[in-house]
Scaffold this motif. Sequence first.
Motif, PDB file in Angstrom:
ATOM      1  N   ILE A   1      19.412  47.683  89.634  1.00 41.62           N
ATOM      2  CA  ILE A   1      19.362  48.475  88.685  1.00 41.62           C
ATOM      3  C   ILE A   1      18.760  49.832  89.141  1.00 41.62           C
ATOM      4  N   VAL A   2      19.553  51.039  88.688  1.00 47.31           N
ATOM      5  CA  VAL A   2      19.045  52.136  88.989  1.00 47.31           C
ATOM      6  C   VAL A   2      18.754  53.205  88.208  1.00 47.31           C
ATOM      7  N   LEU A   3      18.230  54.253  88.143  1.00 50.31           N
ATOM      8  CA  LEU A   3      17.999  55.339  87.216  1.00 50.31           C
ATOM      9  C   LEU A   3      18.889  56.585  87.631  1.00 50.31           C
ATOM     10  N   MET A   4      19.385  56.705  86.538  1.00 48.70           N
ATOM     11  CA  MET A   4      20.653  57.804  86.529  1.00 48.70           C
ATOM     12  C   MET A   4      19.715  59.442  85.939  1.00 48.70           C
ATOM     13  N   GLN A   5      19.330  59.980  86.903  1.00 51.58           N
ATOM     14  CA  GLN A   5      18.486  61.294  86.537  1.00 51.58           C
ATOM     15  C   GLN A   5      19.415  62.770  86.340  1.00 51.58           C
ATOM     16  N   SER A   6      19.262  63.413  85.361  1.00 53.20           N
ATOM     17  CA  SER A   6      19.884  64.498  85.252  1.00 53.20           C
ATOM     18  C   SER A   6      19.011  65.657  86.102  1.00 53.20           C
ATOM     19  N   CYS A   7      20.073  66.144  86.862  1.00 51.78           N
ATOM     20  CA  CYS A   7      19.237  67.194  87.834  1.00 51.78           C
ATOM     21  C   CYS A   7      20.215  68.437  87.790  1.00 51.78           C
ATOM     22  N   SER A   8      19.349  69.792  87.785  1.00 47.81           N
ATOM     23  CA  SER A   8      20.084  70.896  87.949  1.00 47.81           C
ATOM     24  C   SER A   8      20.660  70.897  89.430  1.00 47.81           C
ATOM     25  N   LEU A   9      21.912  71.495  89.333  1.00 53.09           N
ATOM     26  CA  LEU A   9      22.481  71.877  90.437  1.00 53.09           C
ATOM     27  C   LEU A   9      22.081  73.385  90.893  1.00 53.09           C
ATOM     28  N   CYS A  10      21.573  73.424  91.902  1.00 51.38           N
ATOM     29  CA  CYS A  10      21.068  74.860  92.699  1.00 51.38           C
ATOM     30  C   CYS A  10      21.386  75.256  93.761  1.00 51.38           C
ATOM     31  N   GLU A  11      21.458  76.483  94.139  1.00 51.61           N
ATOM     32  CA  GLU A  11      21.170  77.151  95.377  1.00 51.61           C
ATOM     33  C   GLU A  11      20.435  78.298  95.738  1.00 51.61           C
ATOM     34  N   VAL A  12      20.104  78.366  96.937  1.00 49.63           N
ATOM     35  CA  VAL A  12      19.232  79.391  97.509  1.00 49.63           C
ATOM     36  C   VAL A  12      19.740  79.992  98.649  1.00 49.63           C
ATOM     37  N   SER A  13      19.667  81.517  98.523  1.00 48.93           N
ATOM     38  CA  SER A  13      20.050  81.928  99.984  1.00 48.93           C
ATOM     39  C   SER A  13      18.976  82.630 100.572  1.00 48.93           C
ATOM     40  N   CYS A  14      18.667  82.800 102.012  1.00 51.83           N
ATOM     41  CA  CYS A  14      17.813  83.393 102.693  1.00 51.83           C
ATOM     42  C   CYS A  14      17.962  83.704 104.122  1.00 51.83           C
ATOM     43  N   SER A  15      17.486  84.738 104.541  1.00 50.09           N
ATOM     44  CA  SER A  15      17.869  85.216 106.157  1.00 50.09           C
ATOM     45  C   SER A  15      17.232  83.793 106.975  1.00 50.09           C
ATOM     46  N   TYR A  16      17.619  83.835 108.288  1.00 52.18           N
ATOM     47  CA  TYR A  16      17.603  82.620 109.089  1.00 52.18           C
ATOM     48  C   TYR A  16      15.945  82.787 109.335  1.00 52.18           C
ATOM     49  N   ASN A  17      15.192  83.858 109.514  1.00 53.39           N
ATOM     50  CA  ASN A  17      13.795  83.667 109.835  1.00 53.39           C
ATOM     51  C   ASN A  17      13.145  83.041 108.917  1.00 53.39           C
ATOM     52  N   ARG A  18      13.662  82.969 107.601  1.00 52.43           N
ATOM     53  CA  ARG A  18      12.853  82.368 106.255  1.00 52.43           C
ATOM     54  C   ARG A  18      13.565  80.969 106.082  1.00 52.43           C
ATOM     55  N   TYR A  19      14.477  80.473 106.792  1.00 52.69           N
ATOM     56  CA  TYR A  19      15.072  79.326 106.533  1.00 52.69           C
ATOM     57  C   TYR A  19      13.951  78.023 106.579  1.00 52.69           C
ATOM     58  N   GLY A  20      13.471  78.160 107.547  1.00 57.09           N
ATOM     59  CA  GLY A  20      12.315  76.880 107.891  1.00 57.09           C
ATOM     60  C   GLY A  20      11.525  76.721 106.584  1.00 57.09           C
ATOM     61  N   LYS A  21      10.772  78.009 106.260  1.00 51.54           N
ATOM     62  CA  LYS A  21       9.877  77.892 105.259  1.00 51.54           C
ATOM     63  C   LYS A  21      10.586  77.456 103.817  1.00 51.54           C
ATOM     64  N   VAL A  22      11.693  77.957 103.505  1.00 50.41           N
ATOM     65  CA  VAL A  22      12.306  77.982 102.121  1.00 50.41           C
ATOM     66  C   VAL A  22      12.900  76.388 102.173  1.00 50.41           C
ATOM     67  N   SER A  23      13.324  76.092 103.235  1.00 50.35           N
ATOM     68  CA  SER A  23      14.066  74.654 103.096  1.00 50.35           C
ATOM     69  C   SER A  23      12.817  73.548 102.955  1.00 50.35           C
ATOM     70  N   SER A  24      11.373  73.801 103.540  1.00 51.55           N
ATOM     71  CA  SER A  24      10.304  73.069 103.368  1.00 51.55           C
ATOM     72  C   SER A  24      10.114  73.140 102.015  1.00 51.55           C
ATOM     73  N   LEU A  25      10.000  73.970 101.414  1.00 53.50           N
ATOM     74  CA  LEU A  25       9.562  74.407 100.008  1.00 53.50           C
ATOM     75  C   LEU A  25      10.367  73.486  99.026  1.00 53.50           C
ATOM     76  N   VAL A  26      11.637  73.633  99.387  1.00 53.53           N
ATOM     77  CA  VAL A  26      12.707  72.887  98.498  1.00 53.53           C
ATOM     78  C   VAL A  26      12.388  71.399  98.530  1.00 53.53           C
TER      79      VAL A  26
END
Length: 211
Positions: A128-153
């Motif tokens: 038994i599984v839950l089918m969850q409706s989710c928003s498909l998203c994307e975010v762009s950032c500079s390489y020096n922000r990538y670590g922080k941004v991916s962690s927040l996501v």
Amino acid sequence: MNKDYKTVAREASDEFVEKRSRFIGYVKPVKTEEEAVAFINQKRSEHWDARHNVYAYSLREGNIKRYSDDGEPSGTAGMPVLDVIVKNEIYDVCVVVTRYFGGVLLGTGGLVRAYSQGSKIALESGGIVLMQSCSLCEVSCSYNRYGKVSSLVMENGATIDDTIYESDVKIKFHIPPEQLSQLNKKLADATSGEVQAESDGESYFMTPLNS
């Protein structure tokens, strides 16, 4: 209206013996009545020599529910199979419980218990599984922000689906719609308003359930 719903992950089966009668519970995720009927007919064909091939199915589209006792006393077979599906709030599913008669009558209560059990073990075997409706998203950032941004996501209820490394880093992810604004607030706070996630449609994603 909550778009999320429960279903089963895969086609599967399980079985048990009750007073020499063999009960085999089959389950399959289905989207249409045509798919449900095809599955029922497949099991009838496989088990042409069985005494009964009882079935029930429940579909989200049109809120369709059908069942058959297939020769068992009225109310002792198909309805108990459907009741287990309905009580567990499972949709887009078809269950067939095949019975090879063992020569011992089970009585009305015994039949209801046996077919309920056949439905229960079939659903559990399908996962038994839950089918969850989710928003498909994307975010762009500079390489020096990538670590922080991916962690927040990831910290704010999202699941990363892909990361594309070009002149900037593009992170594709899905997230429950109600959590997107909170994520964007955190991203804005962390990047002085430079980074925001954009939503591009919705899709369903499968989450396993323990019960």
